[in-house]
Motif scaffolding. Structure first.
Motif, PDB file in Angstrom:
ATOM      1  N   GLY A  92     -58.266 -80.770  78.321  1.00  0.00           N
ATOM      2  CA  GLY A  92     -58.024 -81.278  76.964  1.00  0.00           C
ATOM      3  C   GLY A  92     -57.433 -82.681  77.004  1.00  0.00           C
ATOM      4  N   LEU A  93     -56.591 -82.929  78.014  1.00  0.00           N
ATOM      5  CA  LEU A  93     -55.979 -84.258  78.128  1.00  0.00           C
ATOM      6  C   LEU A  93     -56.863 -85.229  78.910  1.00  0.00           C
ATOM      7  N   ARG A 115     -60.870 -87.984  70.798  1.00  0.00           N
ATOM      8  CA  ARG A 115     -61.559 -86.766  71.271  1.00  0.00           C
ATOM      9  C   ARG A 115     -60.558 -85.666  71.615  1.00  0.00           C
ATOM     10  N   LYS A 116     -59.434 -86.067  72.236  1.00  0.00           N
ATOM     11  CA  LYS A 116     -58.424 -85.049  72.613  1.00  0.00           C
ATOM     12  C   LYS A 116     -57.997 -84.274  71.361  1.00  0.00           C
ATOM     13  N   ALA A 172     -71.094 -87.596  78.183  1.00  0.00           N
ATOM     14  CA  ALA A 172     -70.867 -86.153  78.004  1.00  0.00           C
ATOM     15  C   ALA A 172     -69.762 -85.679  78.946  1.00  0.00           C
ATOM     16  N   TYR A 173     -68.794 -84.956  78.416  1.00  0.00           N
ATOM     17  CA  TYR A 173     -67.711 -84.413  79.241  1.00  0.00           C
ATOM     18  C   TYR A 173     -68.204 -83.059  79.782  1.00  0.00           C
ATOM     19  N   LEU A 174     -68.903 -83.126  80.924  1.00  0.00           N
ATOM     20  CA  LEU A 174     -69.635 -81.956  81.432  1.00  0.00           C
ATOM     21  C   LEU A 174     -68.769 -80.730  81.728  1.00  0.00           C
ATOM     22  N   GLY A 206     -69.073 -71.100  72.573  1.00  0.00           N
ATOM     23  CA  GLY A 206     -68.529 -71.247  71.223  1.00  0.00           C
ATOM     24  C   GLY A 206     -67.047 -71.588  71.168  1.00  0.00           C
ATOM     25  N   SER A 207     -66.444 -71.991  72.301  1.00  0.00           N
ATOM     26  CA  SER A 207     -65.019 -72.331  72.281  1.00  0.00           C
ATOM     27  C   SER A 207     -64.782 -73.803  71.969  1.00  0.00           C
ATOM     28  N   ILE A 208     -65.818 -74.631  72.127  1.00  0.00           N
ATOM     29  CA  ILE A 208     -65.694 -76.062  71.827  1.00  0.00           C
ATOM     30  C   ILE A 208     -66.935 -76.483  71.043  1.00  0.00           C
ATOM     31  N   GLU A 209     -66.715 -77.257  70.003  1.00  0.00           N
ATOM     32  CA  GLU A 209     -67.841 -77.763  69.229  1.00  0.00           C
ATOM     33  C   GLU A 209     -68.589 -78.814  70.048  1.00  0.00           C
ATOM     34  N   PRO A 210     -69.920 -78.764  70.067  1.00  0.00           N
ATOM     35  CA  PRO A 210     -70.679 -79.672  70.931  1.00  0.00           C
ATOM     36  C   PRO A 210     -70.322 -81.144  70.748  1.00  0.00           C
ATOM     37  N   ARG A 211     -70.190 -81.595  69.503  1.00  0.00           N
ATOM     38  CA  ARG A 211     -69.925 -83.028  69.300  1.00  0.00           C
ATOM     39  C   ARG A 211     -68.535 -83.428  69.802  1.00  0.00           C
ATOM     40  N   HIS A 212     -67.633 -82.460  69.923  1.00  0.00           N
ATOM     41  CA  HIS A 212     -66.292 -82.785  70.427  1.00  0.00           C
ATOM     42  C   HIS A 212     -66.306 -82.988  71.947  1.00  0.00           C
TER      43      HIS A 212
END
Ligand SMILES: Cc1cc2nc3c(=O)[nH]c(=O)nc-3n(C[C@H](O)[C@H](O)[C@H](O)COP(=O)(O)OP(=O)(O)OC[C@H]3O[C@@H](n4cnc5c(N)ncnc54)[C@H](O)[C@@H]3O)c2cc1C
Length: 443
Positions: A395-396, A403-404, A42-44, A53-59
């Protein structure tokens, strides 16, 4: 014979150790196995943005089976370690516990929320340490807007539903409260029944300042900026009680809050105390700068390594963190994981190992859409450009281009379409609707 390397925990440090080992190891040199109850790393740092709501959980998670090509995965927990006999007890997610014999063990089990025995916290609060918690917080906030919108204005229940409390003014706490505030403000456009003044956000911090990772001046700016946006920041204040969602503060203030998020500290997993590994006073596995596990006297244990939040590794950089140990953050976990892989490969070949010496590069935080802070030494950036720096950096930084692309793709989508305000709260009781209407055999 190929040596057996067992990695306990496939989060940041464990994932990077395995990733790097795949690149370094020669054919037949070693077999690497990761044990972790979760199928992903997980990218904590993305959790507050998942909650808003700015990032989808699976992403925000990275599937190990997709990105680790030669590492074996076992879905389960290590529940015991006997380094004297070089065996670990694995309790798989399904099936009976079994013993796993290893030549090298890497302990990277991360940390869990550290709470204090405050009445009501264990029963009513939620952490911000897992993707599941972030999803639940997002769904709860949206669900509360739905419920509150149909209740009479001024009612106590409506006020409770629209009050959010975050405990802890470190990075995780400040990012969480500010992202949630920003999310709630954007929701108001779609809920004309609710006014801005009815949405109340409290941040409770026991110390006299927030975000120790940034300068006092930057922290003061954050307090001012977030206060202006509608966050009430209580400094020098402790949470005294949260029974039934009734918040009592050490200052005598009290209010009711439906959503209580606890971010006031982390601790290593307690099961480690039941192993024969040397454990420090606060429950960490004792590590050395070479990331080998050592006794209290500094004697290295052959074939035992540690990194990340669970470890107590001396910070030998020119600017050591508080207490002289590497602080629990992703910067250390990633870099330690990479070095750990190099050191294991060197050790297998009888070569020398290197010491972990990393100068902190600074800190960057997103504080809701379009604002953030960045601090590196005395240099600080605040507001929109710091927020852009936050997005570009993280993001990077998420592992793998796959994933990026997903993360940046989501942000681009939000730029044109607006952030996704949908909550799917019912996912937490997915069988409810089926059970309600399911036909049952007659008694
Ligand atoms: C909300 C939030 C925001 C953050 N933001 C930042 C930031 O902006 N910058 C930064 O540098 N750091 C940040 N951090 C801190 C950073 O994420 C952590 O320091 C980092 O994740 C630690 O990595 P780790 O590998 O030690 O642990 P983790 O990444 O937590 O991995 C531990 C793994 O071990 C597994 N595990 C646990 N017990 C067992 C067991 N018994 N057997 C097998 N497996 C087990 C877990 O399932 C997990 O996959 C943030 C943390 C949070 C919570």
């Amino acid at each position: 014979m190929a040596k057996k390397i067992l990695i306990v925990g496939g989060g940041y440090a464990g994932f990077y150790t395995a990733w790097k080992l795949e690149k370094l190891l020669r054919a037949g040199e070693a077999e690497v196995t990761i044990v972790d109850p979760l199928p992903y790393m997980a990218y904590l740092p993305f959790l507050p943005e998942v909650a808003s709501g700015s990032i989808e959980p699976r992403h925000a998670v990275v599937a190990r089976r997709r990105h680790l090509k030669t590492t074996a995965n076992i879905a389960g927990k290590v529940t015991g370690i006997s380094h004297a006999t070089k065996t670990a007890t694995v309790t798989p997610n399904a099936g009976e516990p079994f013993e796993f014999a290893y030549d090298h063990i890497v302990v990277t089990t991360g940390s869990v929320s550290r709470t204090f025995p405050i009445a009501g916290i264990a029963d009513n609060a939620i952490g911000m340490k897992t993707i599941e918690e972030a999803v639940a917080v997002r769904d709860r906030l949206v669900g509360n807007f739905e419920r509150a919108s149909s209740l009479p204005k001024g009612s106590a229940e409506r006020a409770r539903l629209l009050t959010v409390t975050v405990v802890g003014g470190g990075f995780a706490g400040i990012e969480t409260i500010s992202e949630l505030r920003s999310f709630a403000t954007s929701l108001l456009r779609r809920y004309p029944e609710i006014s801005f003044d009815e949405t109340v956000f409290h941040l409770v911090e026991a110390m006299g300042r927030i975000m120790p990772e940034v300068s006092q001046q930057t922290a003061d700016w954050v307090v001012k900026d977030q206060t202006r946006r509608g966050v009430q920041i209580h400094l020098d204040t402790q949470l005294s009680s949260a029974v039934g969602g009734k918040i009592e503060l050490s200052t005598g203030e009290h209010f009711e809050s439906d959503l209580i998020v606890w971010t006031a500290g982390v601790m290593p997993r307690p099961f480690l105390r039941g192993t024969d590994l040397p454990i420090g006073p606060r429950g960490h596995v004792i590590g050395s700068p070479t990331l080998r596990i050592t006794t209290e006297d500094g004697e290295a244990l052959e074939g035992a390594w540690t990194a990340g939040d669970t470890s107590q590794v001396p910070d030998i950089s020119p600017t050591p963190g508080p207490g002289g140990f590497c602080v629990p953050n992703a910067q250390h976990a990633v870099r330690q994981g990479k070095l750990l892989a190099k050191n294991i490969a060197a050790d297998l070949r009888g070569e020398g190992v290197r010491e972990y010496n990393h100068k902190n590069k600074g800190a960057v935080a997103g504080l809701g859409v379009n604002t953030g802070v960045f601090q590196s030494g005395k240099f600080a950036m605040k507001g929109y450009f710091a927020w852009l720096a936050h997005r570009f950096y993280h993001g990077l930084a998420i592992p793998s281009w796959e994933r990026k692309w997903r993360v940046f793709g989501g942000w681009v989508g939000h730029f044109f379409l607006g952030r996704d305000i949908v909550g799917i709260e019912a996912v937490q009781q997915p069988r409810e609707i089926f059970e309600e209407f399911a036909a049952r055999p007659k008694a």
